[in-house]
Design a protein around this motif. Sequence first.
Motif, mmCIF file in Angstrom:
data_model
loop_
_atom_site.group_PDB
_atom_site.id
_atom_site.type_symbol
_atom_site.label_atom_id
_atom_site.label_comp_id
_atom_site.label_asym_id
_atom_site.label_seq_id
_atom_site.Cartn_x
_atom_site.Cartn_y
_atom_site.Cartn_z
ATOM 1 N N ALA A 29 0.805 -1.230 0.000
ATOM 2 C CA ALA A 29 0.000 0.000 0.000
ATOM 3 C C ALA A 29 0.831 1.270 0.000
ATOM 4 N N SER A 30 2.041 1.226 -0.579
ATOM 5 C CA SER A 30 2.842 2.453 -0.656
ATOM 6 C C SER A 30 2.308 3.333 -1.770
ATOM 7 N N THR A 31 2.537 4.635 -1.667
ATOM 8 C CA THR A 31 2.118 5.557 -2.708
ATOM 9 C C THR A 31 3.277 6.417 -3.128
ATOM 10 N N TRP A 340 1.756 2.238 -6.454
ATOM 11 C CA TRP A 340 1.071 1.497 -5.390
ATOM 12 C C TRP A 340 1.356 0.020 -5.588
ATOM 13 N N ILE A 418 -6.964 3.968 -4.178
ATOM 14 C CA ILE A 418 -5.614 4.247 -4.674
ATOM 15 C C ILE A 418 -5.675 5.564 -5.443
#
Length: 514
Positions: A29-31, A340, A418
């Motif tokens: 779940a990184s952005t 993401w 997202i």
Amino acid sequence: MKLLHTTLGALALVVPLALTAPAAASPAASTATATATAMAVAPPNIPLANVKAHLTQLQTIATANGGNRAHGRPGYLASANYVKGRLDAAGYTTTLQSFTYNGATGYNVIADWPGGDPNDILMTGAHLDSVTAGPGINDNGSGSASILEVALEVSRQALQPSKHLRFAWWGAEELGLRGSQFYVNNLPATERAKIKGYLNFDMVGSPNAGYFLYDGDNSDGVGAGPGPAGSAELEQTLQSYFASIGVPTRGTDFDGRSDYGPFIAVGIAAGGTFTGAEGIKSSAQAQLWGGTAGQAFDPCYHRACDTTANISDTALDRNADAVAHAVWTLGTAVPPVTVWSDTFETSTGWVTNPDGTDTATAGLWERGDPEATTSSGAKQLGTTVSGTNDLVTGRTAGSSAGANDVDGGLSSIRSPAITLPASGVLKVSMSWYLAHGSNSSSADFFRVRVVGSSSATVFTQAGAATDRDGAWGTASADISAFAGQSVRIVIEAADASGASLVEAGVDDVKITQQ
């Protein structure tokens, strides 16, 4: 190019869309919103005269050494030393890798250009040996000379690629891919994993030339099937060059006849060009490319007449430029930015039955450590692509393969929101499988949708009335139409055929921006 006397095992990957390399584990779940702004360096034009000068040298070597450059013969080692000497002088780190076959010593020439990401290697190769019957100037002096001149041009331009560039000239290909097989077999698994693509050039100057590309996505071929994940990108890169000069191309199967074989056997993406061997050019092909219908692409294939006179300058020139186009385009490309990703090792907020409309009574999507099931072959996979967990339809095996598969209709699961960047080429990719029994039909499916201000199905695999075992494949799709939106990914699996056996899994979902 060797005679076809072995067949590689069928590849397990089934990839109907554009292919990508297997996704590496990354923070869930990184952005990111960074935009890749650097552009690839323009590919050079490779002078035909330079390539032909290398062919003249190979012919001279063969003439001075019994008329050939075959494995275990002095003409081969002289050829390897010629190539190595040119590369050493150009600043490459070169290795003469020795191996033994049929009681004779063979050699691979391996050359690394300094710089580039050592964990992202683009490898370009051609076999250097001939058969004993002749000097092997088209087969495969043409490929060897072409990639040598491209490697030398890399040095002249002091290229600073984003990928690490490695070139290889293989020994004993004509005896069954012995040199390339030795190389791949002796690479530690960690080193194999660094090679993200292998380009192979074997016979690129046939006098009655065709213009064939190894069929990475199996869009043209019906035989050996697609190459490993990433092969379609290599094919498309080469195809873009030929399209730019108005030359139509056709696909040729990965049939095990050249040195891509050991690479695709261990899951490394492969591509390349080929102008034809002993096959006969059809009337349709002659209309497409010119030349003589009813005649072999190379009438001197594996014969003494495969000399410097046995070359189409036009085909050689075009293919040498295609090599350069692929090396420059792929080697200097800016890696995509990960917007993401989710490897499912931790919970990131996926929701089952998000719309409250699912009808499945069993085999609902869930995140967890899957248990394997079998029914006439693997159905639910107990393995993941990375880590311990994936998304799977009914994680536990149950008392039989049909106990916890999808039953009764549709099961869906939806990602958290997202936020996509407003610019760039956006792609979603994932590893996936669909498995079903022979009682399935096209009513069953695995499907991926993207939902934002509108909704689009970006991937579908339908069932069929045949047994399909579970096997991880990789697919990607362009979702640039959703740029700037907040979106969710919806993954669906359905048993709509009436109690058919259906299993599905997903791992390593990623959205990237180029």
